[in-house]
Enzyme design. Structure first.
Site, mmCIF file in Angstrom:
data_model
loop_
_atom_site.group_PDB
_atom_site.id
_atom_site.type_symbol
_atom_site.label_atom_id
_atom_site.label_comp_id
_atom_site.label_asym_id
_atom_site.label_seq_id
_atom_site.Cartn_x
_atom_site.Cartn_y
_atom_site.Cartn_z
ATOM 1 N N LYS A 154 0.843 -1.202 0.000
ATOM 2 C CA LYS A 154 0.000 0.000 0.000
ATOM 3 C C LYS A 154 0.876 1.250 0.000
ATOM 4 O O LYS A 154 0.611 2.210 -0.731
ATOM 5 C CB LYS A 154 -0.919 -0.003 1.236
ATOM 6 C CG LYS A 154 -2.025 -1.062 1.172
ATOM 7 C CD LYS A 154 -2.795 -1.186 2.485
ATOM 8 C CE LYS A 154 -3.824 -2.323 2.394
ATOM 9 N NZ LYS A 154 -4.598 -2.517 3.633
ATOM 10 N N GLN B 150 -4.542 -1.515 9.887
ATOM 11 C CA GLN B 150 -4.508 -2.825 9.228
ATOM 12 C C GLN B 150 -5.110 -3.894 10.142
ATOM 13 O O GLN B 150 -4.771 -3.980 11.315
ATOM 14 C CB GLN B 150 -3.054 -3.174 8.850
ATOM 15 C CG GLN B 150 -2.905 -4.457 8.058
ATOM 16 C CD GLN B 150 -3.518 -4.399 6.665
ATOM 17 O OE1 GLN B 150 -3.632 -3.336 6.049
ATOM 18 N NE2 GLN B 150 -3.937 -5.543 6.148
ATOM 19 N N ASP C 291 -10.755 3.266 4.672
ATOM 20 C CA ASP C 291 -11.218 1.876 4.543
ATOM 21 C C ASP C 291 -12.748 1.800 4.532
ATOM 22 O O ASP C 291 -13.319 0.759 4.215
ATOM 23 C CB ASP C 291 -10.716 1.033 5.725
ATOM 24 C CG ASP C 291 -9.427 0.273 5.425
ATOM 25 O OD1 ASP C 291 -9.248 -0.121 4.252
ATOM 26 O OD2 ASP C 291 -8.639 0.075 6.360
HETATM 27 N N1 GUN Z 1 -7.121 -6.676 6.288
HETATM 28 C C1 GUN Z 1 -7.585 -7.394 5.241
HETATM 29 N N2 GUN Z 1 -8.144 -6.569 4.337
HETATM 30 C C2 GUN Z 1 -8.029 -5.318 4.822
HETATM 31 C C3 GUN Z 1 -8.420 -4.034 4.326
HETATM 32 O O1 GUN Z 1 -9.003 -3.871 3.255
HETATM 33 N N3 GUN Z 1 -8.105 -2.983 5.116
HETATM 34 C C4 GUN Z 1 -7.484 -3.134 6.303
HETATM 35 N N4 GUN Z 1 -7.236 -2.041 7.021
HETATM 36 N N5 GUN Z 1 -7.109 -4.292 6.793
HETATM 37 C C5 GUN Z 1 -7.382 -5.382 6.045
#
Ligand code: GUN
Length: 287
Positions: free
Chosen positions: A54, A98, A121
């Site tokens: 990311k 995350q 998110d």
């Molecule tokens: N863990 C698995 N998928 C995601 C996501 O899309 N965002 C975040 N923050 N954590 C995740």
């Protein structure tokens, strides 16, 4: 028939290039560089890879990024204090925590603490509520990435029978909500299946578009797919013989019309949509 591949990696690169252009224009006009702050608690190797990807994508698009890595033993209160600091920092436009978080952390409380205007998110209840009511601020990244894959491959959703396997807050639930909305990318007839669904194969075989997000390697087999269907595999499972999706790619490829690979399918699209949301957040916070 052998299914054609829906190339998420290529599509993601195209979308990220579009976002890089928009970001450059935004920064030239406002003097503001959009900034994403990622919070990675503990040292889960999978999460470390996701967050690093990311951040790399941000950098390439002209978006600044911060990484905060509190130790796995952090308390909910300490994590809330970090989020409060990021909420108040005017140079930070997006805050991403995350998941998964360590067991001692109250995940609900943490996600609710992120300022909804920085919630890239789209996990905050305010943003989930807005989505359900059809007036979203941010679209959740994975479902939005899937909608873009369908749209940019000329796969219509209006009137289609879409079956979503999995009812998670991150993918299954918001995916179903988006597909059932009125208008572009929506207007589908949506069925959501889960671990208690009776005769799952009969339901999945009714799908024109089958979206699978359950976290079980190669769970969906060829007999569960209607010939010619579009199959979207959200799974990312580490197995002894490498990374596997939730779909048995080898078998299903013989039956489906189009299929996403793992890796190189949905994963890269999720990242592109995160960049999109970070730019949107910066716009919303810049007068
Ligand atoms: N863990 C698995 N998928 C995601 C996501 O899309 N965002 C975040 N923050 N954590 C995740």
């Amino acid at each position: 028939m052998t299914a054609s591949i829906i190339d998420g990696k290529m599509l993601s690169a195209q979308i990220r290039a579009e976002i890089a252009l928009e970001t450059a224009e935004f920064t030239a006009k406002t003097g503001v560089t959009p900034c994403l702050a990622a919070v990675l608690v503990g040292d889960d190797p999978g999460s470390q890879v996701y967050v690093r990807n990311k951040q790399k994508a941000c950098e390439k698009a002209g978006i600044a990024s911060q990484l905060h890595t509190p130790p796995a033993k952090i308390s909910t209160e300490e994590l809330l204090a970090l989020i409060d600091r990021l909420n108040r920092d005017p140079t930070v436009h997006g805050v991403l925590v995350q998941l998964p978080l360590p067991k001692q952390i109250d995940e609900r409380q943490v996600l609710e603490a992120v300022d909804p205007i920085k919630d890239v998110d789209a996990f905050h209840p305010e943003n989930v509520g807005r989505l359900v009511q059809g007036r979203p601020r941010f679209l959740p990244c994975t479902p939005h990435g899937i909608l873009q894959m369908l749209k940019r491959n000329d796969i219509p959703t209006a009137g289609a029978n879409v079956v979503v396997v999995g009812r998670s807050d991150i993918v299954g639930k918001p995916m179903a909500i988006l597909l059932m909305q009125r208008g572009e990318g929506g207007d589908a007839t949506v069925t959501v299946c889960h671990s208690r669904t009776r005769d799952l194969a009969a339901v999945t075989r009714s799908a024109d578009i089958l979206i699978v997000a359950i976290g079980r390697p190669r769970f969906v087999t060829a007999e569960m797919v209607k010939p010619g269907a579009v199959v979207i595999d959200v799974g990312m499972n580490r197995t002894p013989d490498g990374l596997a999706g939730d779909v048995d790619f080898q078998g299903v490829q013989q039956v489906a019309g189009r299929i996403t690979p793992v890796p190189g399918g949905v994963g890269p699209m999720t990242i592109a949509m995160l960049l999109h949301n970070t730019l949107t957040a910066a716009r919303l916070q810049t007068s």
